[in-house]
Design a protein around this motif. Structure first.
Motif, short mmCIF file in Angstrom:
data_model
loop_
_atom_site.label_atom_id
_atom_site.label_comp_id
_atom_site.label_asym_id
_atom_site.label_seq_id
_atom_site.Cartn_x
_atom_site.Cartn_y
_atom_site.Cartn_z
N TYR A 1 0.85 -1.20 0.00
CA TYR A 1 0.00 0.00 0.00
C TYR A 1 0.88 1.24 0.00
O TYR A 1 1.61 1.49 0.96
CB TYR A 1 -0.97 -0.06 1.19
CG TYR A 1 -1.65 -1.40 1.18
CD1 TYR A 1 -2.56 -1.69 0.16
CD2 TYR A 1 -1.33 -2.40 2.08
CE1 TYR A 1 -3.14 -2.94 0.06
CE2 TYR A 1 -1.91 -3.65 2.00
CZ TYR A 1 -2.81 -3.92 0.99
OH TYR A 1 -3.37 -5.16 0.87
N ALA A 2 0.83 1.97 -1.10
CA ALA A 2 1.74 3.08 -1.34
C ALA A 2 0.98 4.40 -1.28
O ALA A 2 0.01 4.61 -2.01
CB ALA A 2 2.40 2.93 -2.72
N LYS B 1 2.81 10.48 -7.44
CA LYS B 1 2.84 9.43 -8.46
C LYS B 1 4.26 8.92 -8.67
O LYS B 1 4.48 7.71 -8.82
CB LYS B 1 2.28 9.95 -9.79
CG LYS B 1 2.17 8.84 -10.83
CD LYS B 1 1.57 9.32 -12.13
CE LYS B 1 1.32 8.15 -13.08
NZ LYS B 1 2.49 7.28 -13.30
N THR C 1 4.97 6.65 -5.64
CA THR C 1 4.22 5.39 -5.63
C THR C 1 4.67 4.47 -6.77
O THR C 1 4.71 3.24 -6.61
CB THR C 1 2.71 5.63 -5.70
OG1 THR C 1 2.39 6.42 -6.86
CG2 THR C 1 2.23 6.35 -4.45
N ASP C 2 5.03 5.06 -7.92
CA ASP C 2 5.58 4.25 -9.01
C ASP C 2 6.89 3.59 -8.58
O ASP C 2 7.16 2.43 -8.91
CB ASP C 2 5.82 5.10 -10.26
CG ASP C 2 4.53 5.43 -11.00
OD1 ASP C 2 3.49 4.80 -10.69
OD2 ASP C 2 4.56 6.30 -11.88
N LEU D 1 6.04 0.63 -6.31
CA LEU D 1 5.55 -0.52 -7.07
C LEU D 1 6.69 -1.22 -7.81
O LEU D 1 6.71 -2.46 -7.90
CB LEU D 1 4.47 -0.08 -8.06
CG LEU D 1 3.17 0.45 -7.47
CD1 LEU D 1 2.21 0.86 -8.58
CD2 LEU D 1 2.50 -0.57 -6.56
N VAL E 1 -2.73 1.86 -4.55
CA VAL E 1 -2.04 3.14 -4.44
C VAL E 1 -2.97 4.14 -3.78
O VAL E 1 -4.12 4.32 -4.20
CB VAL E 1 -1.59 3.63 -5.83
CG1 VAL E 1 -0.98 5.03 -5.73
CG2 VAL E 1 -0.59 2.65 -6.43
N ASN E 2 -2.49 4.76 -2.73
CA ASN E 2 -3.24 5.74 -1.95
C ASN E 2 -4.55 5.17 -1.39
O ASN E 2 -5.57 5.85 -1.32
CB ASN E 2 -3.53 7.00 -2.80
CG ASN E 2 -2.27 7.78 -3.11
OD1 ASN E 2 -1.38 7.91 -2.26
ND2 ASN E 2 -2.17 8.29 -4.31
#
Length: 536
Positions: free
Chosen positions: A384-385, A389, A392-393, A396, A406-407
């Motif tokens: 869970y990021a 962006k 979070t990328d 992942l 994501v979020n």
């Protein structure tokens, strides 16, 4: 508790199990479950049986887990019924033979097809935390795929298990689908039988027992396990949203959710704000306190309660929110624990809590968070990021997991038609939606060789030496590399001209005109308006 009378939980006789499996295998071999009409009708009857026993389902969930009506409908009843409708609406389409893609022209003459065959006799072993969803869900896929099924619900939720058996016996063909009840002796007896697939949802420890038993007969398994799932919160994350969404995922079913986060790896600079927002969200969700709320579930039994309590007793961290427990009512309050950056071996991190514990581990930066996530559990069920962006990328890319949100907290796991499953030690195989059908289906490759091709196929028959058959065979099917010895792609002169100058406006325009011309020529050829010259 209400006055609703529930069926009594009774163990199935161990001696009866071999005959049950034998009966189901005989049914499967009779082809009874093959027709789409039969499968669809069974699933439709199951749908209405769930509706007819709705009050008993609600009562059973309340007694076993003190689940609220909201959670019982959204995560159990509605979910299962939606799955049935989706399967029945799409089943005939999924069952159709498929034409494989990218088949050489000569092989197309054999009409290759991929046929969807049921595997056979399937064992589904359910879990206690979502007893109806995680038992009926896989079974629905197995029925849709044309298998006969033995369902073994979790004995830890006896009321739910008894209601499931009642529903199955009222709706389904008992020569095809049977509910077996019991604990370790009955499960062991089931695992001694020969199956065509075993689907298990539960702990990693029990999964190893299941896998070892399955290996004796080379039985394929689908294992849906848990994981020490990390949530990563960066400086750029919205702290209020992160707190609300992670608290939601950790208070559903009192944290007894295999895909909820096991810890939060948060940038040290935002930890105070995150804790403050978690406290605000906790007051918003349970204004009278979680213990007084009808929306907060209880731990399934004393053994699980004691395990979670021991983890909390042994932590090196400091409780900053919650911490109240009551063994008599199996209540554990949502509890936030602040750890030190040095506490990587803390009791709350090395074991999956499977309860409403929320440890926060401060990190120096995103790189350390990713490294710690991989160190705590290389292949969790979820990641869970929270952040920008770019961040979070990076999360992942830098981690592995069965799925990721994501979020948000485990949203990927509650979209019914997304394949759901683990990787590595969080599981193997996937189900939900079409993936449920595929999980219990053998994709069988079939060809049809016409008699008129015999002269063409003579190249495969001996004798070979001195006949030139190898050269002839290679002309029929040997592919030539489109790359050189350095691994670089070969580009022909024609394609070089098309891509020449692609970085300039003129070059791009020339390329567009050439491509448009090729498209027109291809369309004309397909319509039979032009023919290619044949070399004689």
């Amino acid at each position: 508790m209400t006055s609703i009378k529930l069926p009594e939980f009774r163990n199935t006789s161990v001696e009866e199990i071999p005959s049950i499996v034998s009966r189901l295998r005989k049914t499967f071999l009779s082809q009874k479950t093959r027709p789409a009409e039969f499968r669809i009708k069974q699933l439709r009857k199951l749908y209405w049986a769930i509706t007819d026993h709705e009050n008993e389902i609600l009562e059973a969930l309340a007694r076993d887990l003190r689940k609220s009506a909201f959670e019982s409908f959204t995560a159990e009843i509605n979910w299962t019924q939606n799955d049935i409708i989706f399967q029945t609406q799409n089943l005939e389409k999924w069952m159709k033979d498929e034409k494989p893609a990218d088949i050489a022209f000569t092989n197309k003459l054999l009409s290759p097809r991929i046929r969807k065959d049921p595997l056979g006799v399937v064992l589904v072993i359910g879990a206690f935390n979502f007893p109806f969803n995680l038992s009926f869900g896989p079974m629905i896929g197995a029925i849709a795929a044309g298998n006969t099924v033995v369902l073994k619900p979790s004995e830890q939720c006896p009321n739910c298990a008894a209601v499931m058996q009642k529903i199955m016996e009222s709706a389904l063909d008992l020569d095809c689908y049977v509910c077996v009840q019991g604990a370790i002796p009955e499960t062991s007896a089931l695992l001694e039988q020969r199956w065509d697939k075993i689907f298990f949802t539960g702990s990693e420890r029990t999964a190893k027992v299941v896998a070892q038993a399955a290996a004796k007969n080379l039985t394929p398994v689908a294992l849906e396990l848990g994981g020490r799932n990390p949530a990563i919160v960066t400086k750029k994350a919205d702290m209020r949203l992160a707190a609300r969404r992670l608290l939601w995922s950790k208070t559903m079913n009192a944290g007894q959710v295999c895909i909820s986060q096991n810890c939060i790896l948060a940038d040290k600079d935002v930890v105070p704000t995150l804790i403050k927002e978690l406290g605000a969200a906790l007051e918003e969700f349970f204004p009278q306190g979680a213990k007084s709320s009808a929306d907060f579930s209880r731990i399934v039994n004393e053994r699980s309660f004691d395990r979670i309590k021991t983890m909390l007793d042994n932590t090196k961290g400091r409780i900053v929110l919650g911490g109240t427990m009551d063994r008599a009512s199996l209540f554990i309050e949502p509890t936030v624990v602040l750890l030190s950056n040095k506490d990587k071996d803390d009791s709350l991190l090395v074991e999956e809590s499977f309860g409403p514990l929320i440890p926060i581990l401060p990190v120096e930066d995103l790189d350390q968070a990713i490294a710690l996530a991989n160190e705590l559990h290389e292949t969790p069920l979820g990641v869970y990021a929270f952040g920008s962006k770019t961040e979070t990328d990076k999360i992942l890319t830098g981690t592995r997991s069965g799925g990721a949100s994501v979020n948000d907290g485990f949203f990927h796991g509650i979209i019914p038609n997304l394949p759901f499953g683990g990787v590595g030690d969080s599981g193997t195989g996937a189900y939900r939606g079409k993936a449920s059908f595929d999980c219990f289906t053998h994709h069988r490759s079939i060809t049809y060789t016409p008699s008129w091709m015999e002269s063409l196929l003579a190249v495969r028959y001996p004798p070979f030496a001195g006949t030139g058959k190898l050269e002839q065979f290679n002309k029929m099917g040997l592919l030539r590399p489109d790359f050189d010895r350095a691994g670089n792609r070969k580009i022909g002169l024609f394609w070089y001209l098309i891509t020449l100058g692609s970085g300039s406006l003129l070059g791009g325009a020339v390329r567009a005109v050439l491509l448009a011309s090729l498209s027109v020529l291809a369309k004309a050829y397909q319509d039979g308006k032009i023919a290619l010259p044949v070399k004689r």
